[in-house]
Design an enzyme around this catalytic site. Structure first.
Site, PDB file in Angstrom:
ATOM      1  N   LYS A 146      50.282  47.784  45.782  1.00 19.39           N
ATOM      2  CA  LYS A 146      49.634  48.123  44.726  1.00 19.39           C
ATOM      3  C   LYS A 146      48.803  49.259  45.479  1.00 19.39           C
ATOM      4  O   LYS A 146      48.677  49.599  46.787  1.00 19.39           O
ATOM      5  CB  LYS A 146      48.486  47.081  44.338  1.00 19.39           C
ATOM      6  CG  LYS A 146      49.105  46.143  43.449  1.00 19.39           C
ATOM      7  CD  LYS A 146      47.827  45.090  42.982  1.00 19.39           C
ATOM      8  CE  LYS A 146      48.645  43.979  42.165  1.00 19.39           C
ATOM      9  NZ  LYS A 146      47.599  43.134  41.518  1.00 19.39           N
ATOM     10  N   TYR A 157      49.967  45.987  31.893  1.00 17.21           N
ATOM     11  CA  TYR A 157      48.991  44.712  31.931  1.00 17.21           C
ATOM     12  C   TYR A 157      48.871  44.219  30.587  1.00 17.21           C
ATOM     13  O   TYR A 157      47.811  43.559  30.217  1.00 17.21           O
ATOM     14  CB  TYR A 157      48.008  44.914  32.781  1.00 17.21           C
ATOM     15  CG  TYR A 157      48.271  44.804  34.307  1.00 17.21           C
ATOM     16  CD1 TYR A 157      48.830  43.392  34.744  1.00 17.21           C
ATOM     17  CD2 TYR A 157      47.989  45.749  35.163  1.00 17.21           C
ATOM     18  CE1 TYR A 157      48.963  43.355  36.221  1.00 17.21           C
ATOM     19  CE2 TYR A 157      48.561  45.833  36.724  1.00 17.21           C
ATOM     20  CZ  TYR A 157      48.791  44.321  36.894  1.00 17.21           C
ATOM     21  OH  TYR A 157      49.263  44.271  38.377  1.00 17.21           O
ATOM     22  N   ASN A 190      44.491  42.951  45.380  1.00 12.49           N
ATOM     23  CA  ASN A 190      45.303  41.799  46.026  1.00 12.49           C
ATOM     24  C   ASN A 190      46.598  42.322  46.825  1.00 12.49           C
ATOM     25  O   ASN A 190      47.761  41.521  46.705  1.00 12.49           O
ATOM     26  CB  ASN A 190      45.565  40.603  45.444  1.00 12.49           C
ATOM     27  CG  ASN A 190      46.150  40.864  43.791  1.00 12.49           C
ATOM     28  OD1 ASN A 190      46.550  42.037  43.631  1.00 12.49           O
ATOM     29  ND2 ASN A 190      46.229  39.860  42.945  1.00 12.49           N
ATOM     30  N   HIS A 215      51.952  42.972  43.493  1.00 17.11           N
ATOM     31  CA  HIS A 215      52.209  42.287  42.351  1.00 17.11           C
ATOM     32  C   HIS A 215      53.401  41.786  42.332  1.00 17.11           C
ATOM     33  O   HIS A 215      54.537  42.255  42.772  1.00 17.11           O
ATOM     34  CB  HIS A 215      51.958  43.377  41.302  1.00 17.11           C
ATOM     35  CG  HIS A 215      52.340  42.936  39.751  1.00 17.11           C
ATOM     36  ND1 HIS A 215      51.723  41.932  39.163  1.00 17.11           N
ATOM     37  CD2 HIS A 215      53.670  43.061  39.111  1.00 17.11           C
ATOM     38  CE1 HIS A 215      52.437  41.790  37.964  1.00 17.11           C
ATOM     39  NE2 HIS A 215      53.658  42.319  38.228  1.00 17.11           N
ATOM     40  N   GLU A 235      58.918  44.066  32.532  1.00 17.60           N
ATOM     41  CA  GLU A 235      58.137  45.058  33.566  1.00 17.60           C
ATOM     42  C   GLU A 235      59.185  45.819  34.359  1.00 17.60           C
ATOM     43  O   GLU A 235      58.791  47.157  34.647  1.00 17.60           O
ATOM     44  CB  GLU A 235      57.548  44.000  34.938  1.00 17.60           C
ATOM     45  CG  GLU A 235      56.223  43.435  34.217  1.00 17.60           C
ATOM     46  CD  GLU A 235      55.667  42.327  35.185  1.00 17.60           C
ATOM     47  OE1 GLU A 235      54.688  42.137  34.959  1.00 17.60           O
ATOM     48  OE2 GLU A 235      56.386  42.277  36.388  1.00 17.60           O
TER      49      GLU A 235
HETATM   50  P1  CMP Z   1      48.568  40.731  39.540  1.00 18.92           P
HETATM   51  O1  CMP Z   1      49.685  39.581  40.065  1.00 18.92           O
HETATM   52  O2  CMP Z   1      48.881  42.019  39.681  1.00 18.92           O
HETATM   53  O3  CMP Z   1      48.453  40.032  37.920  1.00 18.92           O
HETATM   54  C1  CMP Z   1      47.218  40.515  37.069  1.00 18.92           C
HETATM   55  C2  CMP Z   1      46.122  41.057  38.093  1.00 18.92           C
HETATM   56  O4  CMP Z   1      45.075  40.862  37.656  1.00 18.92           O
HETATM   57  C3  CMP Z   1      46.241  40.097  39.323  1.00 18.92           C
HETATM   58  O5  CMP Z   1      47.328  40.396  39.972  1.00 18.92           O
HETATM   59  C4  CMP Z   1      44.867  40.724  39.727  1.00 18.92           C
HETATM   60  O6  CMP Z   1      45.104  42.156  40.620  1.00 18.92           O
HETATM   61  C5  CMP Z   1      44.118  40.869  38.722  1.00 18.92           C
HETATM   62  N1  CMP Z   1      43.188  39.659  38.496  1.00 18.92           N
HETATM   63  C6  CMP Z   1      43.652  38.399  38.011  1.00 18.92           C
HETATM   64  N2  CMP Z   1      42.727  37.514  37.938  1.00 18.92           N
HETATM   65  C7  CMP Z   1      41.432  38.264  38.195  1.00 18.92           C
HETATM   66  C8  CMP Z   1      40.040  37.964  38.285  1.00 18.92           C
HETATM   67  N3  CMP Z   1      39.618  36.788  37.831  1.00 18.92           N
HETATM   68  N4  CMP Z   1      39.323  38.918  38.470  1.00 18.92           N
HETATM   69  C9  CMP Z   1      39.818  40.241  38.908  1.00 18.92           C
HETATM   70  N5  CMP Z   1      40.946  40.463  38.737  1.00 18.92           N
HETATM   71  C10 CMP Z   1      41.817  39.593  38.734  1.00 18.92           C
END
Ligand code: CMP
Length: 139
Positions: A9, A49, A112, A115, A126
């Site tokens: 990311k 998303y 985070n 992904h 995806e």
């Molecule tokens: P990802 O695995 O890319 O899938 C969806 C993304 O949304 C997740 O990682 C985070 O980056 C984001 N995400 C999921 N839950 C939350 C949350 N509670 N608050 C903020 N971002 C979130």
């Protein structure tokens, strides 16, 4: 052989963590079948998303995911979806196990670092969203 979609990311690319993340992928025995740098538009991030549309974090997530370059990959191997998810760790880095990429590199639950697809149908969507057939190399 199972395939999954991985993304380094924008937070992790900006912090120059791409190399360490690629090393972890290869050390885990996953094969990189495709890889490219992307910079999603806001609309493209919203499409990627789409399943999260309506969630409270959707606007912030799509703004973040379109904020800078990211690295998209197709990973391949037996059980690739589960293995990549295991290596990433829990979505919330505070809950991610020691040694996982999110525990090591994530800033918070949104930024985070990585992904990964969560199921075969999601992986198919995806991968097709970000790669065409000619960009995916057979082993
Ligand atoms: P990802 O695995 O890319 O899938 C969806 C993304 O949304 C997740 O990682 C985070 O980056 C984001 N995400 C999921 N839950 C939350 C949350 N509670 N608050 C903020 N971002 C979130």
């Amino acid at each position: 052989m199972e395939q999954t979609l991985a993304i380094v990311k924008p937070d992790a690319v900006a912090r120059r963590l791409t190399g360490q993340i690629l090393a972890a992928i290869e050390e885990r025995g996953l094969r990189i079948a495709a890889m490219k740098m992307i910079h999603l538009s806001r609309t493209q991030a919203e499409g990627f998303y789409a399943v999260h549309r309506g969630r409270p974090f959707f606007d912030s997530l799509t703004a973040f995911m379109s904020s800078g370059p990211a690295v998209a990959l197709v990973l391949e191997g037996e059980g690739a979806i589960a293995r990549w998810r295991e290596l990433m760790g829990a979505t919330d880095p505070a809950k991610a196990a020691a040694g996982t990429l999110r525990r090591r590199f994530a800033t918070d639950i949104e930024k985070n670092a990585v992904h990964g697809s969560d199921a075969p149908e999601t992986a198919a969507f995806e991968i097709a969203y970000l790669f065409n057939r000619l960009e995916i190399q057979g082993g």
